[in-house]
Motif scaffolding. Structure first.
Motif, mmCIF file in Angstrom:
data_model
loop_
_atom_site.group_PDB
_atom_site.id
_atom_site.type_symbol
_atom_site.label_atom_id
_atom_site.label_comp_id
_atom_site.label_asym_id
_atom_site.label_seq_id
_atom_site.Cartn_x
_atom_site.Cartn_y
_atom_site.Cartn_z
ATOM 1 N N TYR A 1 0.837 -1.204 0.000
ATOM 2 C CA TYR A 1 0.000 0.000 0.000
ATOM 3 C C TYR A 1 0.877 1.262 0.000
ATOM 4 C CZ TYR A 1 -3.561 3.357 1.469
ATOM 5 O OH TYR A 1 -4.394 4.434 1.541
ATOM 6 N N ILE A 2 1.864 1.291 0.904
ATOM 7 C CA ILE A 2 2.752 2.466 0.987
ATOM 8 C C ILE A 2 3.522 2.613 -0.327
ATOM 9 C CG2 ILE A 2 4.763 3.457 2.184
ATOM 10 C CD1 ILE A 2 3.763 1.999 4.717
ATOM 11 N N GLY A 3 3.984 1.495 -0.863
ATOM 12 C CA GLY A 3 4.740 1.520 -2.116
ATOM 13 C C GLY A 3 3.922 2.031 -3.291
ATOM 14 N N LEU B 1 10.519 5.894 -2.458
ATOM 15 C CA LEU B 1 10.621 5.051 -1.252
ATOM 16 C C LEU B 1 10.145 3.624 -1.558
ATOM 17 C CD1 LEU B 1 11.370 5.752 1.721
ATOM 18 C CD2 LEU B 1 8.937 5.927 2.180
ATOM 19 N N GLY B 2 9.189 3.591 -2.535
ATOM 20 C CA GLY B 2 8.537 2.315 -2.850
ATOM 21 C C GLY B 2 9.503 1.185 -3.108
ATOM 22 N N SER B 3 10.567 1.507 -3.882
ATOM 23 C CA SER B 3 11.512 0.436 -4.212
ATOM 24 C C SER B 3 12.314 -0.002 -2.985
ATOM 25 C CB SER B 3 12.459 0.921 -5.311
ATOM 26 O OG SER B 3 13.104 2.094 -4.876
ATOM 27 N N MET B 4 12.372 0.916 -1.979
ATOM 28 C CA MET B 4 13.147 0.576 -0.773
ATOM 29 C C MET B 4 12.316 -0.205 0.251
ATOM 30 S SD MET B 4 14.949 4.246 -0.336
ATOM 31 C CE MET B 4 15.552 3.960 1.298
ATOM 32 N N ILE B 5 10.998 -0.080 0.142
ATOM 33 C CA ILE B 5 10.154 -0.760 1.131
ATOM 34 C C ILE B 5 10.037 -2.234 0.759
ATOM 35 C CG2 ILE B 5 7.824 -0.913 2.105
ATOM 36 C CD1 ILE B 5 7.598 2.108 1.677
ATOM 37 N N HIS C 1 -3.999 -3.424 -7.786
ATOM 38 C CA HIS C 1 -2.980 -4.084 -8.616
ATOM 39 C C HIS C 1 -2.408 -5.336 -7.976
ATOM 40 C CE1 HIS C 1 -3.141 -1.048 -11.591
ATOM 41 N NE2 HIS C 1 -2.747 -0.085 -10.774
ATOM 42 N N GLU C 2 -2.165 -5.216 -6.646
ATOM 43 C CA GLU C 2 -1.511 -6.355 -5.984
ATOM 44 C C GLU C 2 -2.512 -7.223 -5.223
ATOM 45 O OE1 GLU C 2 -0.390 -3.257 -5.636
ATOM 46 O OE2 GLU C 2 1.616 -3.237 -6.493
#
Lengths: 258, 288
Positions: free
Chosen positions: B62-64, B72-76, B128-129
């Motif tokens: 969700y945050i991503g 940040l998304g790629s880091m979460i 999406h997910e």
């Protein structure tokens, strides 16, 4: 005879969460003494026991223990307290009493198992070593509990209602066994019991506690065990007679409710 | 099932090798730790922690998904978030179980329901997910992330190592905490370490298998083992074996019958339990 002092409560106020049940207790327990702790339900027996054991601190005052070497306690809890879902064998259960001498992270060694076996022999149940603890009868469980407490080679044995729910044969067998072990090993015994006649027969010292009536009396049996004190804390007419040189306690039939 | 389908299964080993390894190791470690969960009568801690773990994964997705957090998304990492949240839930349960002044079961129920509700809400917010989230919840994933082939066995290895060192102590504080306290054992620390290992293993295996099979593997193999033997050591060994067999057979049937993997693993574990009951009843009948 001047016996070594093991535990001394000095002007100790005992209770929970800074709430005092008794405000200034003095009690000295010496090596080889057999103390009975009696009182009504909710009278403060367990609180006193936990304070003596160091599990809860006194609200004020001090608890002193023998100074030359630390005391080791052997604890015999009520046998109903264990969860029977655990498939523990008798020898595994007795070995747990040895854990007081085995540090965290170290396993039980061959020497420890030898001591476990000798404890089972002392309580006369070596043949039950592989039986599941949960499958034992009341008397067999009580013997296992005694072996569990002895496995730690204690200085003081603490028993919580050791003869509860036992018939007279089982009660006599356990108490006589306890008496023999105490004499042989020169153990100090503290026993909480609701059975006044059992306490009168086997103990030489007694603590009478009742926080509701404010009674705390401790000393040798003949001085402390009086009909008047027992009547006061149990709210019944209680009389004490000497039968064949032993104290017998009687509650009045249809005892007057105080 | 016929021979040809079994042959096909063997031939396509490159497809199932990794999920089978992860499943078998998960079955073993969940079966082992589940013995404590069942003996301490905190069966639903497994359900609560696997649900919290799922919530952590859903939250990371969700945050991503926010554009504001795109960098940040790629880091979460969903796995890291789920691990941290599950470990925190386990810690909270170990240290503050009297926090709500309600029964232990009540506190577990609260944690389970809060995490479940949050997962469904988040699942509804991210479209999406949504399929990935369903996989995590019910374990429908047929393939596993390649890194999980290393992570799950590594976590299992370290958990077993800790449990080998403190085996006697964990049993002691679980069976008789009062005497352990009297013996000056660090009861609270041992309980926390025990629950932390349970929490971390559940977080890692939930990511790989899904919440439902992890709950099933934590509860059913130990229950079956407790039915079959009176020896504590044998309960641990049997529970591990049943966990491995449930995961392996569950995956096998899912593969050849095209069943959802998580449900198949859970059903296999439940069948072992039923077989265990029948075995014991027949044994008692023969003895009498």
């Amino acid at each position: 005879m001047n016996l070594p002092l093991l535990i001394k409560l000095e002007n100790a106020a005992i209770g929970y969460d800074k709430r005092e049940f008794f405000d200034s207790i003095n009690l000295s327990i010496k090596q080889g003494e057999f103390w009975g702790i009696i009182g009504p339900n909710g009278g403060g027996k367990t609180t006193l026991l936990k304070t003596i054991l160091g599990l809860i601190p006194p609200v004020s005052g001090k608890v002193h223990y023998r100074e030359d070497e630390p005391l080791t306690f052997g604890y015999v809890p009520q046998r109903e307290k264990f969860d029977h879902i655990f498939p523990i064998s008798v020898s595994e259960f007795v070995a747990m009493g040895r854990y007081i001498r085995i540090p965290v992270g170290r396993g039980v060694k061959k020497e420890d198992w030898k001591i476990v076996m000798s404890c089972l022999e002392r309580v006369e149940i070596p043949h039950l070593k592989d039986r599941p603890f949960r499958s034992l009868s009341g008397g067999e469980k009580q013997r296992s509990l005694l072996a569990h407490a002895l496995a730690g080679e204690p200085d003081i044995l603490i028993l919580d209602e050791p003869t509860a729910s036992m018939d007279i044969k089982g009660e006599t067998a356990i108490m006589e066994l306890l008496g023999r072990i105490k004499e042989k090993d020169k153990l100090t015994v503290l026993m909480v019991s609701h059975f006044l006649n059992t306490v009168a027969r086997f103990a030489d010292h007694v603590v009478v506690v009742d926080k509701d009536s404010g009674v705390f009396s401790a000393g040798i049996m003949e001085e402390v065990f009086s009909g008047e004190t027992l009547s006061r804390i149990f709210g019944l007419d209680v009389t004490i007679e000497q039968v064949a040189g032993k104290m017998r306690i009687y509650a009045a039939v249809g005892g007057r409710d105080r | 099932m016929d021979i040809s389908s079994f042959g096909e299964f063997i031939k396509s080993y490159f497809l199932w090798r990794d999920p089978m390894i992860v499943g078998a190791v998960s079955g073993a470690i969940c079966g082992f730790l589940g013995v404590y969960v069942v003996l301490r009568r905190i069966v639903f801690v497994g359900a609560m922690l696997s649900q919290v773990s799922s919530f952590g994964v859903a939250l990371a997705f969700y945050i991503g998904g926010f554009s504001a957090f795109s960098s940040l998304g790629s880091m979460i990492d969903p796995f890291a978030i789920s691990l941290i949240m599950t470990a925190l839930a386990a810690l909270f349960f170990a240290l503050k179980k009297d926090f709500f002044r309600i029964s232990q079961e009540g506190a577990i129920g609260f944690g389970y329901l809060l995490a479940s509700g949050a997962v469904v809400i988040i699942g509804n917010l991210i479209t999406h997910e949504a399929h990935d989230i369903a996989d995590i919840l019910f374990g429908s994933a047929v393939v596993v992330d390649p890194k999980e082939v290393y992570i799950v066995p590594a976590v299992a290895f370290f958990s077993i190592l800790i449990h080998c060192i403190f085996f006697k102590d964990f049993i002691f504080v679980s069976f008789d905490p009062e005497t352990a306290q009297l013996f000056k054992y660090p009861v609270r620390i041992l309980n926390t370490v025990l629950l932390l290992t349970v929490g971390i293993v559940i977080a890692v295996t939930t990511r790989a298998l899904g919440a439902l099979p992890v709950f099933g593997l934590t509860v059913l193999p130990p229950l079956t083992a407790l039915f079959l033997t009176e020896s504590l050591n044998r309960v641990f060994i049997l529970s591990v074996l049943i966990g491995v067999l449930s995961a392996g057979l569950g995956y096998f049937f899912s593969f050849i019958l095209s069943l959802p993997t998580g449900a198949s693993i859970t059903t296999c574990a439940a069948l072992f339990f039923l077989i265990g009951i029948c075995w014991r009843e027949i044994k008692l009948l023969v003895l009498t």
